[in-house]
Design a protein around this motif. Structure first.
Motif, PDB file in Angstrom:
ATOM      1  N   ASP A  74      49.260  36.220  35.580  1.00 22.31           N
ATOM      2  CA  ASP A  74      50.261  36.325  36.630  1.00 22.31           C
ATOM      3  C   ASP A  74      49.515  36.563  37.941  1.00 22.31           C
ATOM      4  O   ASP A  74      48.939  37.634  38.134  1.00 22.31           O
ATOM      5  N   PRO A  75      49.488  35.597  38.857  1.00 23.69           N
ATOM      6  CA  PRO A  75      48.682  35.762  40.071  1.00 23.69           C
ATOM      7  C   PRO A  75      49.147  36.907  40.954  1.00 23.69           C
ATOM      8  O   PRO A  75      48.349  37.480  41.699  1.00 23.69           O
ATOM      9  N   ALA A  76      50.417  37.267  40.866  1.00 26.01           N
ATOM     10  CA  ALA A  76      50.928  38.361  41.687  1.00 26.01           C
ATOM     11  C   ALA A  76      50.309  39.700  41.297  1.00 26.01           C
ATOM     12  O   ALA A  76      50.228  40.613  42.116  1.00 26.01           O
ATOM     13  N   ALA A  77      49.866  39.823  40.039  1.00 29.88           N
ATOM     14  CA  ALA A  77      49.255  41.066  39.565  1.00 29.88           C
ATOM     15  C   ALA A  77      47.744  41.061  39.720  1.00 29.88           C
ATOM     16  O   ALA A  77      47.098  42.077  39.471  1.00 29.88           O
ATOM     17  N   GLY A  78      47.172  39.940  40.122  1.00 28.06           N
ATOM     18  CA  GLY A  78      45.729  39.831  40.280  1.00 28.06           C
ATOM     19  C   GLY A  78      45.054  39.390  39.001  1.00 28.06           C
ATOM     20  O   GLY A  78      45.551  39.627  37.889  1.00 28.06           O
ATOM     21  N   TRP A  79      43.914  38.735  39.143  1.00 26.96           N
ATOM     22  CA  TRP A  79      43.123  38.314  37.975  1.00 26.96           C
ATOM     23  C   TRP A  79      41.652  38.301  38.366  1.00 26.96           C
ATOM     24  O   TRP A  79      41.310  38.204  39.542  1.00 26.96           O
ATOM     25  N   ALA A  80      40.778  38.442  37.366  1.00 28.28           N
ATOM     26  CA  ALA A  80      39.364  38.652  37.654  1.00 28.28           C
ATOM     27  C   ALA A  80      38.483  37.774  36.779  1.00 28.28           C
ATOM     28  O   ALA A  80      38.819  37.470  35.629  1.00 28.28           O
ATOM     29  N   PRO A  94      36.316  31.773  27.162  1.00 30.44           N
ATOM     30  CA  PRO A  94      37.117  32.963  26.838  1.00 30.44           C
ATOM     31  C   PRO A  94      38.604  32.749  27.093  1.00 30.44           C
ATOM     32  O   PRO A  94      38.989  32.066  28.030  1.00 30.44           O
ATOM     33  N   LYS A  95      39.396  33.361  26.246  1.00 31.71           N
ATOM     34  CA  LYS A  95      40.822  33.474  26.525  1.00 31.71           C
ATOM     35  C   LYS A  95      41.041  34.599  27.535  1.00 31.71           C
ATOM     36  O   LYS A  95      40.156  35.405  27.795  1.00 31.71           O
ATOM     37  N   LEU A  96      42.239  34.646  28.070  1.00 31.43           N
ATOM     38  CA  LEU A  96      42.600  35.723  28.982  1.00 31.43           C
ATOM     39  C   LEU A  96      42.645  37.049  28.238  1.00 31.43           C
ATOM     40  O   LEU A  96      43.259  37.157  27.180  1.00 31.43           O
ATOM     41  N   THR A  97      41.980  38.058  28.783  1.00 33.10           N
ATOM     42  CA  THR A  97      42.069  39.417  28.259  1.00 33.10           C
ATOM     43  C   THR A  97      43.126  40.174  29.059  1.00 33.10           C
ATOM     44  O   THR A  97      43.022  40.281  30.287  1.00 33.10           O
ATOM     45  N   ALA A  98      44.143  40.676  28.375  1.00 28.38           N
ATOM     46  CA  ALA A  98      45.252  41.348  29.052  1.00 28.38           C
ATOM     47  C   ALA A  98      44.826  42.720  29.550  1.00 28.38           C
ATOM     48  O   ALA A  98      44.206  43.502  28.830  1.00 28.38           O
ATOM     49  N   VAL A  99      45.166  43.019  30.803  1.00 22.27           N
ATOM     50  CA  VAL A  99      44.855  44.308  31.419  1.00 22.27           C
ATOM     51  C   VAL A  99      46.173  44.967  31.819  1.00 22.27           C
ATOM     52  O   VAL A  99      46.835  44.515  32.759  1.00 22.27           O
ATOM     53  N   PRO A 100      46.572  46.031  31.131  1.00 18.66           N
ATOM     54  CA  PRO A 100      47.873  46.652  31.439  1.00 18.66           C
ATOM     55  C   PRO A 100      47.944  47.256  32.829  1.00 18.66           C
ATOM     56  O   PRO A 100      49.039  47.423  33.382  1.00 18.66           O
ATOM     57  N   GLU A 101      46.785  47.581  33.429  1.00 18.72           N
ATOM     58  CA  GLU A 101      46.798  48.174  34.759  1.00 18.72           C
ATOM     59  C   GLU A 101      47.002  47.144  35.871  1.00 18.72           C
ATOM     60  O   GLU A 101      47.176  47.522  37.030  1.00 18.72           O
ATOM     61  N   PHE A 102      46.945  45.868  35.541  1.00 16.84           N
ATOM     62  CA  PHE A 102      47.288  44.831  36.509  1.00 16.84           C
ATOM     63  C   PHE A 102      48.802  44.654  36.442  1.00 16.84           C
ATOM     64  O   PHE A 102      49.338  44.100  35.489  1.00 16.84           O
ATOM     65  N   CYS A 103      49.504  45.151  37.451  1.00 17.25           N
ATOM     66  CA  CYS A 103      50.954  45.289  37.391  1.00 17.25           C
ATOM     67  C   CYS A 103      51.629  44.477  38.495  1.00 17.25           C
ATOM     68  O   CYS A 103      51.022  44.154  39.514  1.00 17.25           O
ATOM     69  N   LYS A 104      52.908  44.201  38.304  1.00 13.93           N
ATOM     70  CA  LYS A 104      53.771  43.722  39.379  1.00 13.93           C
ATOM     71  C   LYS A 104      54.681  44.846  39.854  1.00 13.93           C
ATOM     72  O   LYS A 104      54.820  45.081  41.043  1.00 13.93           O
ATOM     73  N   GLU A 105      55.282  45.554  38.914  1.00 15.00           N
ATOM     74  CA  GLU A 105      56.147  46.678  39.267  1.00 15.00           C
ATOM     75  C   GLU A 105      55.315  47.958  39.306  1.00 15.00           C
ATOM     76  O   GLU A 105      54.373  48.129  38.536  1.00 15.00           O
ATOM     77  N   THR A 106      55.675  48.870  40.190  1.00 11.80           N
ATOM     78  CA  THR A 106      54.942  50.126  40.329  1.00 11.80           C
ATOM     79  C   THR A 106      55.188  51.016  39.114  1.00 11.80           C
ATOM     80  O   THR A 106      56.318  51.231  38.701  1.00 11.80           O
ATOM     81  N   ARG A 107      54.106  51.498  38.522  1.00  9.95           N
ATOM     82  CA  ARG A 107      54.181  52.499  37.460  1.00  9.95           C
ATOM     83  C   ARG A 107      52.856  53.256  37.431  1.00  9.95           C
ATOM     84  O   ARG A 107      51.938  52.956  38.180  1.00  9.95           O
TER      85      ARG A 107
END
Length: 476
Positions: free
Chosen positions: A178-184, A225-238
């Motif tokens: 999700d580009p809105a949450a950032g990617w690395a 590599p496949k995408l590694t999911a990072v829970p700290e990359f967020c769209k909604e504030t938490r």
């Protein structure tokens, strides 16, 4: 597998892979699995000075300004934090090439200029906020000698036309960021991608959905590599978020007036009774100035014939006739021209809110941006089905340039894109416009401005659910 992966700087991960019995061809999958399902015991020491942060900015003045503001915010935060200063780049400033938005063309530049000094390349949108301490904590979980592709995971629940029906047997098996949450990207991965770009031709000439196509290119049919999911990359504030996102529909003030937008609907005789009634039943009432342009005159609608016969494929002749009509005294003078198909569903109130962000005195071309042959110095264009928005200045420059269709049935959006690119006018992208139906996108759709196609849907139901805003209480 690339020779870059033969050098494995993390003995712990290598031992784990051997224990799992992973073959050399499974190292990428095993590494991603390890990252997602266990706590790393070895941490990388990464400071902010090892991070290149790329803001995916655009050339249009509004977007360039928003990107610049985000850059200032990041650098100010870094100065207050005192843990080094990242390199912060605005994507639209990296070169004069319009196609840099598709990311792959700029990877060689990033590798040549920062590949020796940086460990991570982090990409964010203009409206993405970054908490640098949390970002550092995330990046320190991953060994910088490895190839890593990190992001907030999106996936298709059903095979999608905009993804060329990839993974049709199990669409959920492939993830994209999700580009809105950032990617690395880690530096070893970025460097290997750079080598591929310089020596391989892409399999497709078209760039349609960037986030999915970037992930496909990186995955390389299972060799990357496949995408590694990072829970700290967020769209909604938490809690513990490294990133948060505001909106693709920013509040730039009161919407522009209805009379500032002239709406041109492309139709033809065979759809007068099928599609035009849908427009009239949904969004026509929100238009100040609207005309239906057809291959015949029909007073009951009414439609206007521009003297261009209907074509089965592209509608270049009709679209260029609309451009000339917009500049003539035959229609009311307006700042903006919206060209849509007769099977486009659109929220004009949301469009008028969005247009407040743009200066009508500039040459503006706005919509859902696609690209053609962008790795070979190609061009971008606003895809027609989702709606093409042009400022009067842009239309004037197009018409006066002498740019024209090579045939009436040429693809109008692509011809316009090529012409606009040659004039140096940026193609401005908004993810709120959609060439396909809502069900062809992931479930995380932002508030939309448009969708396209009536195929296998009830268009009135789709309009009411996705595009019709609830009136204020005092209007009920």
């Amino acid at each position: 597998m690339s020779h870059h992966n033969a050098v494995n700087g993390c003995k712990l991960v290598a031992a784990l892979l051997l224990w799992l019995g992973a073959s050399a061809g499974d190292k990428h999958t095993g590494r991603a699995h390890a990252a997602e399902h266990q706590q790393h015991t070895a941490h990388s020491s990464v400071g902010l000075d090892k991070v290149v942060l790329v803001i995916q900015s655009q050339r249009n003045s509004f977007h360039a300004r928003r990107g610049g503001q985000r850059k200032v915010e990041v650098l100010k935060q870094a100065a207050e934090l005192g843990q080094g200063v990242p390199v912060v780049l605005l994507l639209h400033e990296l070169s004069e090439y319009e196609g840099d938005w598709s990311i792959l063309p700029v990877l060689p530049y990033l590798s040549a200029n920062y590949g020796q000094s940086a460990s991570w390349f982090f990409f964010i949108e203009e409206e993405t906020s970054v908490a640098l301490p949390a970002l550092l904590q995330v990046l320190q979980r991953y060994q910088v000698q490895e190839e890593w592709f990190l992001g907030k995971r999106l996936q298709d629940n059903e095979a999608s036309i905009i993804h060329h029906y990839a993974f049709s047997e199990d669409p959920t098996s492939f993830s994209y960021p999700d580009p809105a949450a950032g990617w690395a990207l880690s530096t070893p991965l970025l460097q290997r991608l750079t080598e591929r770009i310089q020596h391989e031709h892409p399999k497709s000439d078209f760039t349609i959905d960037l986030k999915h196509e970037i992930a496909l290119y990186i995955w390389e049919e299972g060799n990357g590599p496949k995408l590694t999911a990072v829970p700290e990359f967020c769209k909604e504030t938490r809690d513990n978020c490294a990133t948060t996102f505001t909106s693709y529909l920013p509040n730039c003030g009161d919407p522009v007036s209805k009379n500032d937008v002239f709406v041109a609907v492309k139709t033809c005789q065979k759809f007068h009774s099928e599609r035009v009634p849908i427009v009239k039943a949904t969004w026509e009432k929100d238009a100040g100035f609207l005309e239906y342009y057809s291959d015949v005159t029909d007073a009951s609608i009414p439609t206007i014939s521009l003297g261009v016969p209907n074509t089965e494929r592209g509608h270049c002749g009709k679209t260029f006739a609309i451009l000339r009509q917009f500049l003539s005294k035959a229609v009311p003078k307006a700042d903006w021209l919206l060209i849509v198909d007769d099977d486009t569903l659109i929220s004009l109130p949301r469009l008028r809110r969005l247009l407040r962000c743009y200066d009508p005195k500039e040459a503006v071309s706005l919509g859902e941006r696609y690209g053609y042959s962008l790795l070979q110095n190609g061009y971008s264009y606003t895809t027609g089905g989702g709606g093409m928005v042009l400022s009067r200045v842009a239309v004037s420059r197009l018409v006066s340039s002498g740019c024209r269709c090579y045939s009436d049935d040429a693809p109008d959006d692509m011809v316009l894109g090529r012409c606009i690119t040659s004039l140096g006018v940026p193609i401005t992208h908004s993810p709120l416009f959609h060439q396909a139906r809502p069900y062809d996108y992931s479930e995380t759709l932002e508030q939309a401005v448009s969708f396209h196609k009536h195929w296998n849907i009830d268009p009135v139901v789709v309009y009411k659910h996705w595009l019709q805003d609830t009136p204020p209480r005092d209007e009920l």
